[in-house]
Design an enzyme around this catalytic site. Structure first.
Site, PDB file in Angstrom:
ATOM      1  N   GLY A 155      22.786 -31.726 -10.299  1.00  0.00           N
ATOM      2  CA  GLY A 155      22.324 -33.085 -10.513  1.00  0.00           C
ATOM      3  C   GLY A 155      22.823 -33.636 -11.830  1.00  0.00           C
ATOM      4  O   GLY A 155      22.890 -34.848 -12.026  1.00  0.00           O
ATOM      5  N   GLY A 156      23.171 -32.716 -12.771  1.00  0.00           N
ATOM      6  CA  GLY A 156      23.754 -33.134 -14.032  1.00  0.00           C
ATOM      7  C   GLY A 156      22.839 -33.985 -14.895  1.00  0.00           C
ATOM      8  O   GLY A 156      21.620 -34.034 -14.703  1.00  0.00           O
ATOM      9  N   ALA A 168      31.958 -22.353 -16.185  1.00  0.00           N
ATOM     10  CA  ALA A 168      33.250 -21.753 -15.873  1.00  0.00           C
ATOM     11  C   ALA A 168      34.306 -22.206 -16.866  1.00  0.00           C
ATOM     12  O   ALA A 168      34.258 -23.322 -17.394  1.00  0.00           O
ATOM     13  CB  ALA A 168      33.674 -22.126 -14.459  1.00  0.00           C
ATOM     14  N   GLY A 190      26.261 -44.155 -27.244  1.00  0.00           N
ATOM     15  CA  GLY A 190      27.255 -44.018 -26.183  1.00  0.00           C
ATOM     16  C   GLY A 190      27.584 -42.565 -25.868  1.00  0.00           C
ATOM     17  O   GLY A 190      27.062 -41.637 -26.498  1.00  0.00           O
ATOM     18  N   HIS A 247      12.182 -67.210   2.863  1.00  0.00           N
ATOM     19  CA  HIS A 247      11.314 -67.898   1.912  1.00  0.00           C
ATOM     20  C   HIS A 247       9.867 -67.483   2.163  1.00  0.00           C
ATOM     21  O   HIS A 247       9.435 -67.421   3.313  1.00  0.00           O
ATOM     22  CB  HIS A 247      11.436 -69.414   2.081  1.00  0.00           C
ATOM     23  CG  HIS A 247      10.444 -70.176   1.245  1.00  0.00           C
ATOM     24  ND1 HIS A 247      10.629 -70.408  -0.092  1.00  0.00           N
ATOM     25  CD2 HIS A 247       9.244 -70.734   1.577  1.00  0.00           C
ATOM     26  CE1 HIS A 247       9.606 -71.077  -0.569  1.00  0.00           C
ATOM     27  NE2 HIS A 247       8.742 -71.292   0.418  1.00  0.00           N
TER      28      HIS A 247
END
Length: 464
Positions: free
Chosen positions: A40-41, A115, A265, A438
């Site tokens: 999921g990081g 890895a 950032g 509406h």
């Protein structure tokens, strides 16, 4: 040495990584995915999803307070921040489990470890060597750390901000980008006195100027102190507090706060990727260079998501990864990233797709701008959400919609309609013929389209 050579190995289990792995697995390919943290990081675990959980509950608190001030509710009541945090953890856990299940259902082999890519199609993890026909690098991104004296040890990142056990009385946010503004909105609603310091002269310079001015004005009216053209110079530890020194056009200033959130950032994370050793080309900002097919300069090595630069958005990462897989195992085509929805989940939110007026002007494209205020919409008034505006950019020569920007409740959902219109080359006249329910917030967008043609029924007629 692994006993088999896989069709694909994926470095990283975030949105780009798991999307690529699932897409290949659904084609019946043998897939190996490396993830040293949780699948999921950043997005799912410590980014998009948990931030939106905190913002959703923060929005409810704001609404309750507003109704209390109106006399509809007798008491705003108290809230349990610890229970909100437990709810956030539960949602993340459920979604992480869901992604793990999807990977398993598609036959993806997940290796829980970081890895090291030693060559195209070769990687080492925990001393074991693995091989694959193709490689997808999806190693994600990490926070940018500006050169501020005393920053380390005296500030927290978004990950820590999401897991705070109590609400800071006074929070200073370094950076007025997406992450900074979203967390500023959330913690302000929970009771923090929030200061946002942005080094640039405007918020989100890549977005529509008028919309950003409006968003900043609304956030300031709520009590968030937003300062642009301001640079943090030094942070000092004062026991349980932090003393922040910053400079603006009027000189040097200092403020004492409970916590400092760094949200300046993000940049590409190449953990396990020695670009120089591999001969992997990077751009001037350290992102992996890819072409429109998501191919790197190395044979059979592709990259997607934040590691490849670009939009740094989960939905962009999904598209990039799926495109990479299609180009590995199917037809050849470039990623379609020109119509990219962008959302800031502040309170109220901002959403946009396509070009801004400023971008059109730079390209010399003659345009008209239609707009409609939330304050003139019935449903917005019903929901006490009268702050905001929808803006529609119309190309004069063709009548096509080039861009849409919205500040206000529901903007992040309604932007999907605008994205579909722009991607399909819909003209304002064609859109104006579409019937909109509406009462609904969607009428705001419809009226803005009508206004670009000079036909908005609910806009006063200008004297000729």
């Amino acid at each position: 040495m692994s006993e088999k050579t896989y069709d694909l190995m994926v470095i990283g289990g975030g949105p780009a990584g798991y999307a690529g792995a699932i897409a290949a697995g659904r084609q019946g390919k043998s897939v190996l995915l490396f993830e040293g943290g949780h699948v999921g990081g950043t997005c799912l675990n410590v980014g998009c999803i948990p931030t939106k959980y905190l913002l959703d509950k923060a929005g409810m608190l704001e609404r309750i307070r507003e109704m209390t001030e109106m006399g509809i509710f007798k008491d705003a009541g108290k809230f349990s921040f610890s229970k909100i945090q437990k709810g956030r953890e539960a949602v993340v856990k459920k979604l992480v489990g869901g992604v793990a299940y999807l990977l398993k259902s598609c036959g993806v082999t997940v290796v829980n470890g970081f890895a090291e890519l030693t060559a195209p199609g070769e990687a080492i993890c925990d001393g074991k060597k693995y091989t694959a026909r193709y490689t997808l690098i999806a190693s994600g991104s990490k926070p940018i750390e500006p050169p501020i004296e005393g920053l380390k040890g005296n500030s927290i990142g978004s990950t820590e901000a999401l897991a705070l056990e109590k609400v800071p009385k006074k929070l200073l946010v370094i950076g007025g980008g997406v992450i900074g503004l979203e967390l500023a909105s959330a913690y302000h609603a929970y009771g923090s006195k929030v200061i946002v310091l942005e080094m640039l002269d405007k918020l989100m310079p890549g977005e529509d100027y008028e919309s950003m001015i409006e968003l900043a004005k609304i956030l300031k009216s709520k009590g968030i102190d937003i300062r642009t053209s301001t640079k943090v110079k030094k942070i000092e530890n004062r026991g349980s507090d932090k003393l922040v020194h910053f400079e603006d056009g009027s000189g040097m200033h200092s403020v004492q706060v409970d916590a400092v959130l760094l949200a300046a950032g993000r940049k590409a994370s190449l953990k396990g990727i020695d670009a120089a050793k591999l001969g992997l080309k990077l751009d001037e900002r350290g992102n992996i260079l890819v072409d429109g097919f998501m191919r790197t300069n190395l044979t059979d090595v592709y990259a997607a998501g934040d590691a490849a630069g670009g939009w740094q958005l989960a939905h962009s990462a999904y598209t990039e990864a799926e495109t990479a897989i299609e180009n590995m195992f199917g037809e050849q085509h470039e990623a379609s990233l020109s119509v990219m929805p962008r959302c800031i989940y502040t309170l109220p939110p901002y959403a946009a797709v396509g070009m801004t007026r400023q971008q059109a002007d730079k390209k010399g494209i003659a345009c008209k701008v239609g707009q409609f205020k939330y304050s003139a919409n019935g449903m917005a008034l019903v929901e006490d959400a009268s702050e905001g505006t929808a803006r529609v950019l119309l190309e004069e020569a063709t009548g096509k919609i080039l861009g849409v920007q919205m500040v206000g409740l529901g903007a992040t959902e309604m932007i999907a309609t605008a994205a579909m219109a722009i991607a399909s080359g819909v003209t304002a006249k064609q859109w104006s013929k579409m019937i909109t329910a509406h009462p609904s917030l969607s009428e705001i967008l419809h009226e803005a389209v009508q206004d670009s043609l000079g036909n908005s029924l609910h806009t006063p007629l200008k004297k000729r």
